[in-house]
Motif scaffolding. Sequence first.
Motif, PDB file in Angstrom:
ATOM      1  N   GLN A   1      -7.454  -1.852  -5.731  1.00 45.90           N
ATOM      2  CA  GLN A   1      -6.965  -1.166  -4.537  1.00 45.90           C
ATOM      3  C   GLN A   1      -7.719  -1.651  -3.290  1.00 45.90           C
ATOM      4  O   GLN A   1      -7.130  -1.830  -2.220  1.00 45.90           O
ATOM      5  N   ILE A   2      -9.014  -1.874  -3.432  1.00 40.67           N
ATOM      6  CA  ILE A   2      -9.813  -2.387  -2.317  1.00 40.67           C
ATOM      7  C   ILE A   2      -9.333  -3.784  -1.912  1.00 40.67           C
ATOM      8  O   ILE A   2      -9.159  -4.079  -0.730  1.00 40.67           O
ATOM      9  N   ALA A   3      -9.095  -4.648  -2.897  1.00 42.44           N
ATOM     10  CA  ALA A   3      -8.601  -5.995  -2.603  1.00 42.44           C
ATOM     11  C   ALA A   3      -7.256  -5.933  -1.889  1.00 42.44           C
ATOM     12  O   ALA A   3      -7.012  -6.660  -0.910  1.00 42.44           O
ATOM     13  N   ARG A   4      -6.378  -5.068  -2.356  1.00 48.14           N
ATOM     14  CA  ARG A   4      -5.052  -4.922  -1.742  1.00 48.14           C
ATOM     15  C   ARG A   4      -5.178  -4.514  -0.273  1.00 48.14           C
ATOM     16  O   ARG A   4      -4.433  -4.996   0.585  1.00 48.14           O
ATOM     17  N   ASN A   5      -6.128  -3.650   0.015  1.00 48.87           N
ATOM     18  CA  ASN A   5      -6.279  -3.158   1.381  1.00 48.87           C
ATOM     19  C   ASN A   5      -6.983  -4.144   2.310  1.00 48.87           C
ATOM     20  O   ASN A   5      -6.675  -4.198   3.498  1.00 48.87           O
TER      21      ASN A   5
END
Length: 258
Positions: free
Chosen positions: A161-165
């Motif tokens: 989720q962090i990478a996506r954001n």
Amino acid sequence: MSDQSLLSARHLRKMYGARLGCTDVSFDLHEGEVLAVVGESGSGKSTLLSLLSTELEPTAGSVHYRFRTGETRDLASLSEAERRFLLRTDWGFVRQDAREGLRMGVSAGGNVGERLMAVGERHYGQIRGKAIDWLTRVEIEEARVDDMPGSFSGGMRQRLQIARNLVTHPRIVFMDEPTSGLDVSVQARLLDLIRGLVSDLGLAVIIVTHDLAVARLLSHRTMVMRGGRVVETGLTDQVLDDPQDAYTQLLVSSVLPA
């Protein structure tokens, strides 16, 4: 850090019928600054985060944002298309339950690639390459790029989720209890990862947490909420080491030393 605010809240108030969500919240957030909003369950911190990120409309008050062009606008004046574009580009939102922040029916690489496509990238090879690069940056092996998020552990889903954001290099990231529910060892690794990325990218972050250790590790400033109101705010070390408000003193004293 710029002297000009990136995000400014003035006298924010949210009522749920007769029930108070939060009231009279005002603060400024600057580029590269990490602000922790702490308090017990029901203190209003999650309501505040939803107001700042435009997921809720305030009952009163305003939130202004300074765009990359230098123009500052009241978020209430944005069209729905402008608001959605802002959420896909300049802002990120890391949610407590990663399943709410991911497309669970899309591969890990696809989750990251979708955000790139939202800002206009169309070359499949470049999108996949950037997705792999970001997966490795958040400690997910390249071999997992085509795996579905449902096959990942809770900690891995949160890193995805962090990478996506972060792949679109947002200016502000909202974080809602990002380490809650994870094992202590997984929490520690995730916090180290977040701290490194925030520092490297110069992100502004507003992080909601009930964990004062998270606030101390990640934030420059801390805002303490109780019953929908801000009871204390200041530099994190000052607030946690020398709390002035009785409620903050109670919060700090209730945390056992390591």
